[in-house]
Design a protein around this motif. Sequence first.
Motif, PDB file in Angstrom:
ATOM      1  N   THR A 177       0.829  -1.208   0.000  1.00 23.03           N
ATOM      2  CA  THR A 177       0.000   0.000   0.000  1.00 23.03           C
ATOM      3  C   THR A 177       0.868   1.264   0.000  1.00 23.03           C
ATOM      4  OG1 THR A 177      -1.868  -1.144   0.938  1.00 23.03           O
ATOM      5  CG2 THR A 177      -1.785   1.224   1.273  1.00 23.03           C
ATOM      6  N   LEU A 179       3.961   1.444  -0.699  1.00 22.20           N
ATOM      7  CA  LEU A 179       4.824   1.362  -1.878  1.00 22.20           C
ATOM      8  C   LEU A 179       4.079   1.864  -3.112  1.00 22.20           C
ATOM      9  CD1 LEU A 179       7.682   0.395  -2.157  1.00 22.20           C
ATOM     10  CD2 LEU A 179       6.848  -1.844  -2.839  1.00 22.20           C
ATOM     11  N   GLY A 180       2.790   1.562  -3.159  1.00 21.31           N
ATOM     12  CA  GLY A 180       1.968   1.990  -4.297  1.00 21.31           C
ATOM     13  C   GLY A 180       2.015   3.489  -4.470  1.00 21.31           C
ATOM     14  N   TYR A 181       1.700   4.237  -3.383  1.00 21.18           N
ATOM     15  CA  TYR A 181       1.648   5.693  -3.607  1.00 21.18           C
ATOM     16  C   TYR A 181       3.021   6.318  -3.617  1.00 21.18           C
ATOM     17  CZ  TYR A 181       1.409   6.156   1.577  1.00 21.18           C
ATOM     18  OH  TYR A 181       1.632   6.078   2.915  1.00 21.18           O
ATOM     19  N   HIS A 183       5.718   5.045  -4.914  1.00 16.87           N
ATOM     20  CA  HIS A 183       6.210   4.818  -6.267  1.00 16.87           C
ATOM     21  C   HIS A 183       5.565   5.811  -7.231  1.00 16.87           C
ATOM     22  CE1 HIS A 183       6.834   2.579 -10.045  1.00 16.87           C
ATOM     23  NE2 HIS A 183       7.892   2.088  -9.422  1.00 16.87           N
ATOM     24  N   ASN A 184       4.252   5.903  -7.134  1.00 19.10           N
ATOM     25  CA  ASN A 184       3.509   6.799  -8.015  1.00 19.10           C
ATOM     26  C   ASN A 184       3.939   8.253  -7.806  1.00 19.10           C
ATOM     27  OD1 ASN A 184       1.401   6.862  -9.998  1.00 19.10           O
ATOM     28  ND2 ASN A 184       0.165   7.956  -8.494  1.00 19.10           N
ATOM     29  N   ASN A 185       4.084   8.640  -6.531  1.00 16.14           N
ATOM     30  CA  ASN A 185       4.446  10.022  -6.233  1.00 16.14           C
ATOM     31  C   ASN A 185       5.824  10.365  -6.782  1.00 16.14           C
ATOM     32  OD1 ASN A 185       2.048  10.115  -4.925  1.00 16.14           O
ATOM     33  ND2 ASN A 185       2.883  10.303  -2.850  1.00 16.14           N
ATOM     34  N   MET A 188       5.615  10.929 -10.394  1.00 17.47           N
ATOM     35  CA  MET A 188       5.035  12.233 -10.709  1.00 17.47           C
ATOM     36  C   MET A 188       6.033  13.353 -10.409  1.00 17.47           C
ATOM     37  SD  MET A 188       1.005  11.989  -9.799  1.00 17.47           S
ATOM     38  CE  MET A 188       1.216  11.474  -8.120  1.00 17.47           C
ATOM     39  N   GLU A 242      -0.580  20.693  -3.540  1.00 17.74           N
ATOM     40  CA  GLU A 242      -0.645  19.278  -3.896  1.00 17.74           C
ATOM     41  C   GLU A 242       0.757  18.672  -3.926  1.00 17.74           C
ATOM     42  OE1 GLU A 242      -4.593  18.220  -6.534  1.00 17.74           O
ATOM     43  OE2 GLU A 242      -2.698  18.593  -7.545  1.00 17.74           O
ATOM     44  N   MET A 243       1.669  19.435  -4.516  1.00 12.92           N
ATOM     45  CA  MET A 243       3.043  18.942  -4.598  1.00 12.92           C
ATOM     46  C   MET A 243       3.634  18.748  -3.206  1.00 12.92           C
ATOM     47  SD  MET A 243       4.059  18.117  -7.490  1.00 12.92           S
ATOM     48  CE  MET A 243       5.808  18.001  -7.687  1.00 12.92           C
ATOM     49  N   LEU A 246       2.237  15.791  -1.740  1.00 13.89           N
ATOM     50  CA  LEU A 246       2.807  14.597  -2.374  1.00 13.89           C
ATOM     51  C   LEU A 246       4.132  14.194  -1.705  1.00 13.89           C
ATOM     52  CD1 LEU A 246       2.899  14.016  -6.147  1.00 13.89           C
ATOM     53  CD2 LEU A 246       5.088  14.196  -5.013  1.00 13.89           C
ATOM     54  N   ASP A 249       3.420  12.962   1.868  1.00 16.29           N
ATOM     55  CA  ASP A 249       2.864  11.606   1.789  1.00 16.29           C
ATOM     56  C   ASP A 249       3.964  10.586   1.496  1.00 16.29           C
ATOM     57  OD1 ASP A 249       0.350  12.467   2.255  1.00 16.29           O
ATOM     58  OD2 ASP A 249      -0.442  12.100   0.242  1.00 16.29           O
ATOM     59  N   TYR A 252       5.967  10.027   4.516  1.00 11.49           N
ATOM     60  CA  TYR A 252       5.179   9.248   5.463  1.00 11.49           C
ATOM     61  C   TYR A 252       5.180   7.769   5.060  1.00 11.49           C
ATOM     62  CZ  TYR A 252       1.182   7.624   8.183  1.00 11.49           C
ATOM     63  OH  TYR A 252       0.371   6.930   9.033  1.00 11.49           O
ATOM     64  N   GLN A 256       6.539   4.507   6.975  1.00 10.17           N
ATOM     65  CA  GLN A 256       5.747   3.309   7.288  1.00 10.17           C
ATOM     66  C   GLN A 256       6.459   2.042   6.847  1.00 10.17           C
ATOM     67  OE1 GLN A 256       1.707   3.322   5.807  1.00 10.17           O
ATOM     68  NE2 GLN A 256       1.160   3.154   7.960  1.00 10.17           N
TER      69      GLN A 256
ATOM     70  N   ARG B  32      -3.813   8.409   1.128  1.00 12.47           N
ATOM     71  CA  ARG B  32      -2.631   8.802   0.371  1.00 12.47           C
ATOM     72  C   ARG B  32      -2.619   8.176  -1.017  1.00 12.47           C
ATOM     73  NH1 ARG B  32      -1.634   8.105   5.474  1.00 12.47           N
ATOM     74  NH2 ARG B  32      -0.911   9.904   6.656  1.00 12.47           N
ATOM     75  N   ILE B  33      -3.155   6.958  -1.100  1.00 13.62           N
ATOM     76  CA  ILE B  33      -3.302   6.313  -2.406  1.00 13.62           C
ATOM     77  C   ILE B  33      -4.220   7.172  -3.274  1.00 13.62           C
ATOM     78  CG2 ILE B  33      -4.402   4.365  -3.564  1.00 13.62           C
ATOM     79  CD1 ILE B  33      -2.097   3.129  -2.433  1.00 13.62           C
ATOM     80  N   SER B  36      -2.586  10.387  -4.419  1.00 11.18           N
ATOM     81  CA  SER B  36      -1.577  10.107  -5.426  1.00 11.18           C
ATOM     82  C   SER B  36      -2.234   9.833  -6.782  1.00 11.18           C
ATOM     83  CB  SER B  36      -0.755   8.912  -4.956  1.00 11.18           C
ATOM     84  OG  SER B  36       0.342   8.699  -5.775  1.00 11.18           O
ATOM     85  N   MET B  39      -3.778  12.925  -8.422  1.00 13.29           N
ATOM     86  CA  MET B  39      -2.785  13.760  -9.107  1.00 13.29           C
ATOM     87  C   MET B  39      -2.360  13.151 -10.435  1.00 13.29           C
ATOM     88  SD  MET B  39      -0.060  15.469  -6.567  1.00 13.29           S
ATOM     89  CE  MET B  39       0.764  16.380  -7.850  1.00 13.29           C
ATOM     90  N   LYS B 122      -0.840  -3.608  -6.810  1.00 12.26           N
ATOM     91  CA  LYS B 122      -0.063  -2.555  -6.162  1.00 12.26           C
ATOM     92  C   LYS B 122       1.294  -3.142  -5.805  1.00 12.26           C
ATOM     93  CE  LYS B 122      -3.851  -0.289  -3.670  1.00 12.26           C
ATOM     94  NZ  LYS B 122      -4.468  -0.247  -2.345  1.00 12.26           N
ATOM     95  N   PRO B 123       2.376  -2.463  -5.891  1.00 12.80           N
ATOM     96  CA  PRO B 123       2.484  -1.112  -6.445  1.00 12.80           C
ATOM     97  C   PRO B 123       2.352  -1.152  -7.959  1.00 12.80           C
ATOM     98  CG  PRO B 123       4.652  -1.957  -5.863  1.00 12.80           C
ATOM     99  CD  PRO B 123       3.668  -2.971  -5.402  1.00 12.80           C
ATOM    100  N   TRP B 124       1.746  -0.116  -8.510  1.00 11.71           N
ATOM    101  CA  TRP B 124       1.496  -0.099  -9.952  1.00 11.71           C
ATOM    102  C   TRP B 124       2.563   0.729 -10.654  1.00 11.71           C
ATOM    103  CZ3 TRP B 124      -1.234   2.450  -6.196  1.00 11.71           C
ATOM    104  CH2 TRP B 124      -1.132   3.847  -6.200  1.00 11.71           C
TER     105      TRP B 124
END
Lengths: 423, 321
Positions: A177, A179-181, A183-185, A188, A242-243, A246, A249, A252, A256, B32-33, B36, B39, B122-124
């Motif tokens: 979980t 790792l998902g955001y 990675h995405n962040n 971006m 937002e940045m 990001l 997050d 954070y 975690q 947070r997901i 993200s 965005m 996930k992670p994607w």
Amino acid sequence: MENIAELSIAVEPLTSDITIADVGDLFLQPAYDRFLSLPVVRDGEPLGVISRYHVQRILMGRYGRELQGAKAVKHFMNNSPLLVSVDRPVEEASHHITRNIAFPITEDFIITDGGNYHGVGFVINLLRGLEDKLITKNKSLAQSFSQLQASQSQLVQSEKMASLGQMVAGVAHEINTPLGYVHNNVEMARAAYDQLATLNEKYEQLISMLQSPDLDERAMQTQFSEIQEMREEFSNTFQHDEMRGLFSDTLYGLGQISDIVSNLKNFSRLDQAMVSNIDLNQCVDSTLVIANNLIKHKVEVIRDLGVLPKVRCAPSQINQVLLNLITNAVHAIEDRGRIMISTFSDGQFVHIIIRDSGKGIPAENLSKIFDPFFTTKPIGEGTGLGLSITFKIIRDHQGYIRVKSRVGKGTAFCVSLPIAEQP
Amino acid sequence: MIDMITPPVKPARPMQNADLRPTLLFVDDEERILRSLRMLFAANFRVLVTTDGHEALEILKREKVHALISDQRMPLMSGVDLLRQARDIAPDTMRLLLTGYSDIEAIIGSINDGEVFRYINKPWNADEIRAIVGEAANIAMSLGQMLAKPLEQSAKEIRGILLVDDSAEIANNLREYIDDSFPGAFHLEWANTLNDAMAFLETRKLSVIISDINVGRDDMTPFIKTLKHFHPHIVTIVLTNFRDTSLLVELINQGQIHRFLPKPMRKSMVLRGIQSGMVLADEIRLRPAAKQRHKVETPKNIPDAGIISRIRGLFRSASKS
């Protein structure tokens, strides 16, 4: 040695009419040295035995040789000799002989084959045969024992692997979980940086245009509107707050992930064996992190952890115990419920109580829960080893574990471990 | 000088035409997901987010959503639960699952109950998820409100079912079930090798294929994937005792299987699967555009190129006839 045949000594038997004096002479011959007695046989049928001891008593009595020496052996022999069939197993034969032989032992026994005389057997040989058998048996017993031990430790290992597997799957999800955001962040942020870098390049070009002596107004105008366009696109895509969000997050999420990883490390403690001075509250906390995936969404955990003196223990084993008890508690709760974990010390022991609001254990099962292989789960879901391993670990730590349960109300386990003695 | 560098004023990006962009709805219990993802997609989509499945259902009742992307493990409502209810409330919304936990029951649920377009782990990867979600939203945009309209029932014809399985017992039982419950409605063929299955495909008109993963020595996975790629109007049901999470995810994303049924075969389950498979096959036959909703990712791991060309050839001859 399987049966008595191997013990059989083929000695020429006496006829029933041979005289006592002749028997006495036979006993004096070296070939008969080993014999306590000699068999008397007629037409293959064993009639009796005459012992060396008996013959000596007769002949050495006053005028014994003169009075009795010429008489036939059949008048003196033991008419009911010990007979053992040649095909009897050693154990059976020895059982029969020890039950029936006269004491002190003055005779050998007769081995028969289909009722006919086959040979003579020595009691001492029988003993040796038995001893050989015992040695072989002991060897195979020792072998089975070590095989049993190996398969037991294999079972313990597979139980460990099974709970580890569940745990790893849960932890993987816990990590996936954030790792998902994260990675995405980061992706971006990289896109944002790429845009900013291009924008910066454009600005630099603009500056050098402004600084150049021959200012090309139209080129500058184009440059300017390009920059303006890019700036707009950038601020449309990446808004400042937002940045900032990001990045916080992301930090954070990384926090975690490192929490989970350091708890995993704490939990396994593969780098430490038996360590003194462990705060069991830490064990409780890292186990709760590890079990979080199982717990969250289902169970409310109430921690009531007292100040504890250090306990000398193997933390990885204690964590295994705690994970087992907490996992059981979660499984006992059918829909939603509560687990209360309290710790306290009474000066001699540290006690950890894990109380759940689950379905409880029926009285008839309560005495069996620590038995290996006892499980109420369907086949394939539980090995029935969890609590027996828990019990063993606690016992190895000189501690004890107690359980109290009421069907429909819940179950409480209390683990008590002795406090490390101050040096 | 100052005046000179004042740029020509361009109108700000007209945000009111947001209505023209596809709408995405993300559901995840981790805010947070959601931040993200918002965005990542905000530039090209209208993005709605919520941590609560119930609220997601309210949104679906209220407004048009082109793609619903949900997590699986959430405290208030599981992803599969949400997707199942979303099917009834908003059948035209494309459904996707985005999860970090490969729980086999959840994957099976996402096939049978969620009827998901894609299962994303996930992670994607940002580019991948952009492509997948974009594709789903575009399909929903292009189809509009299609499934919500009732289907005009066409004259019934006897429809073909092909069972691909190496067990004669399964074949006999299935025939019995079908004769018992739908007498005369379906024509059942049985193939016990990949080759036989191909032969039936070349000579019969089939609506539904029920296949195991392994039939004799044949791995049916490439067949299932390739068939869906070239023949999206044939509905596939997998009937097997094989359980493997990554294979199932492949069968969703590259095979768009309609149902995953466990062996031993249960009468009620297989009959319900056939029934809903036939409804879907009719849907695609009467409204061919609907097959876009079952578009597969380009199949990967296809070892035998022969299958591809044979199935592709089959497609050509089928379209001629």
